[in-house]
Scaffold this motif. Structure first.
Motif, PDB file in Angstrom:
ATOM      1  N   LYS A   1       0.746  12.547  -9.008  1.00 50.37           N
ATOM      2  CA  LYS A   1       0.176  13.849  -8.667  1.00 50.37           C
ATOM      3  C   LYS A   1       1.176  14.975  -8.918  1.00 50.37           C
ATOM      4  N   GLN A   2       2.463  14.718  -8.614  1.00 52.09           N
ATOM      5  CA  GLN A   2       3.487  15.728  -8.868  1.00 52.09           C
ATOM      6  C   GLN A   2       3.635  15.981 -10.365  1.00 52.09           C
TER       7      GLN A   2
ATOM      8  N   ILE B   1       0.836  -1.195   0.000  1.00 49.21           N
ATOM      9  CA  ILE B   1       0.000   0.000   0.000  1.00 49.21           C
ATOM     10  C   ILE B   1       0.870   1.244   0.000  1.00 49.21           C
ATOM     11  N   LEU B   2       1.915   1.266   0.820  1.00 50.73           N
ATOM     12  CA  LEU B   2       2.827   2.412   0.839  1.00 50.73           C
ATOM     13  C   LEU B   2       3.503   2.590  -0.513  1.00 50.73           C
ATOM     14  N   HIS B   3       3.836   1.490  -1.158  1.00 50.87           N
ATOM     15  CA  HIS B   3       4.452   1.520  -2.482  1.00 50.87           C
ATOM     16  C   HIS B   3       3.512   2.183  -3.488  1.00 50.87           C
ATOM     17  N   PHE B   4       2.247   1.766  -3.497  1.00 51.10           N
ATOM     18  CA  PHE B   4       1.277   2.341  -4.421  1.00 51.10           C
ATOM     19  C   PHE B   4       0.962   3.791  -4.094  1.00 51.10           C
ATOM     20  N   LEU B   5       0.964   4.154  -2.806  1.00 54.84           N
ATOM     21  CA  LEU B   5       0.751   5.548  -2.430  1.00 54.84           C
ATOM     22  C   LEU B   5       1.911   6.422  -2.908  1.00 54.84           C
ATOM     23  N   SER B   6       3.125   5.880  -2.903  1.00 56.72           N
ATOM     24  CA  SER B   6       4.282   6.614  -3.426  1.00 56.72           C
ATOM     25  C   SER B   6       4.162   6.825  -4.929  1.00 56.72           C
ATOM     26  N   ILE B   7       3.696   5.807  -5.640  1.00 54.58           N
ATOM     27  CA  ILE B   7       3.479   5.937  -7.080  1.00 54.58           C
ATOM     28  C   ILE B   7       2.420   7.011  -7.342  1.00 54.58           C
TER      29      ILE B   7
ATOM     30  N   CYS C   1       4.510   5.862 -18.316  1.00 48.03           N
ATOM     31  CA  CYS C   1       3.594   6.846 -18.864  1.00 48.03           C
ATOM     32  C   CYS C   1       4.295   7.637 -19.962  1.00 48.03           C
ATOM     33  N   ILE C   2       3.515   8.338 -20.726  1.00 50.21           N
ATOM     34  CA  ILE C   2       4.030   9.286 -21.704  1.00 50.21           C
ATOM     35  C   ILE C   2       3.909  10.646 -21.023  1.00 50.21           C
ATOM     36  N   PHE C   3       5.053  11.284 -20.777  1.00 54.89           N
ATOM     37  CA  PHE C   3       5.067  12.535 -20.049  1.00 54.89           C
ATOM     38  C   PHE C   3       5.780  13.612 -20.861  1.00 54.89           C
ATOM     39  N   LYS C   4       5.035  14.577 -21.287  1.00 51.66           N
ATOM     40  CA  LYS C   4       5.552  15.686 -22.100  1.00 51.66           C
ATOM     41  C   LYS C   4       6.254  15.184 -23.355  1.00 51.66           C
ATOM     42  N   GLY C   5       5.727  14.147 -23.964  1.00 44.10           N
ATOM     43  CA  GLY C   5       6.278  13.643 -25.221  1.00 44.10           C
ATOM     44  C   GLY C   5       6.925  12.282 -25.118  1.00 44.10           C
ATOM     45  N   PRO C   6       8.101  12.153 -24.470  1.00 45.08           N
ATOM     46  CA  PRO C   6       8.785  10.858 -24.451  1.00 45.08           C
ATOM     47  C   PRO C   6       8.210   9.902 -23.400  1.00 45.08           C
ATOM     48  N   PRO C   7       8.451   8.597 -23.579  1.00 42.13           N
ATOM     49  CA  PRO C   7       8.041   7.642 -22.534  1.00 42.13           C
ATOM     50  C   PRO C   7       8.890   7.840 -21.279  1.00 42.13           C
ATOM     51  N   PHE C   8       8.275   7.616 -20.144  1.00 44.12           N
ATOM     52  CA  PHE C   8       8.951   7.854 -18.866  1.00 44.12           C
ATOM     53  C   PHE C   8       8.669   6.677 -17.955  1.00 44.12           C
TER      54      PHE C   8
ATOM     55  N   THR D   1       1.029  18.330 -11.844  1.00 46.65           N
ATOM     56  CA  THR D   1       1.170  19.769 -11.620  1.00 46.65           C
ATOM     57  C   THR D   1       1.859  20.448 -12.803  1.00 46.65           C
ATOM     58  N   TYR D   2       2.611  19.681 -13.596  1.00 43.64           N
ATOM     59  CA  TYR D   2       3.312  20.225 -14.760  1.00 43.64           C
ATOM     60  C   TYR D   2       2.564  19.945 -16.059  1.00 43.64           C
ATOM     61  N   SER D   3       2.104  18.722 -16.230  1.00 44.41           N
ATOM     62  CA  SER D   3       1.388  18.315 -17.433  1.00 44.41           C
ATOM     63  C   SER D   3       0.751  16.960 -17.151  1.00 44.41           C
ATOM     64  N   ALA D   4      -0.429  16.721 -17.706  1.00 48.83           N
ATOM     65  CA  ALA D   4      -1.123  15.455 -17.477  1.00 48.83           C
ATOM     66  C   ALA D   4      -0.423  14.327 -18.240  1.00 48.83           C
ATOM     67  N   PRO D   5       0.078  13.295 -17.531  1.00 47.33           N
ATOM     68  CA  PRO D   5       0.695  12.154 -18.214  1.00 47.33           C
ATOM     69  C   PRO D   5      -0.348  11.381 -19.016  1.00 47.33           C
ATOM     70  N   LYS D   6       0.095  10.782 -20.092  1.00 51.64           N
ATOM     71  CA  LYS D   6      -0.791   9.989 -20.940  1.00 51.64           C
ATOM     72  C   LYS D   6      -0.374   8.523 -20.883  1.00 51.64           C
TER      73      LYS D   6
END
Length: 83
Positions: free
Chosen positions: A46-47, A35-41, A76-83, A50-55
């Motif tokens: 959420k962070q 549960i702590l692991h998933f809460l960290s993810i 996820c895809i974050f601001k263009g490249p895979p992350f 704040t910059y851009s919605a991941p896809k």
């Protein structure tokens, strides 16, 4: 959330603050360390928001289909490249 809990539609664990709610048929135990692991993810997600919605967000993906292969915690895809 309390109303859904009282109706028996969800479960909760008060081991964490704030309270964590789980589906009734959750595969994870209410006292699991994961549960702590998933809460960290979730916190990272959420962070990122704040910059851009991941896809194309995938949590705990197993692209090789077998244990011991590549197992990213979050893909996820974050601001263009895979992350």
């Amino acid at each position: 959330m309390v109303r859904l809990y009282r109706l028996g539609l969800i479960e909760r664990t008060q081991q964490y603050s704030p309270t964590v709610y789980l589906p009734v048929d959750a595969k994870i135990k209410k006292n699991s360390q994961k549960i702590l692991h998933f809460l960290s993810i979730l916190d990272i997600y959420k962070q990122m928001c704040t910059y851009s919605a991941p896809k194309q967000v995938i949590v705990e993906d197993k692209p090789t289909g077998r244990k011991g292969g590549i197992e990213p915690d979050l893909f996820c895809i974050f601001k263009g490249p895979p992350f």
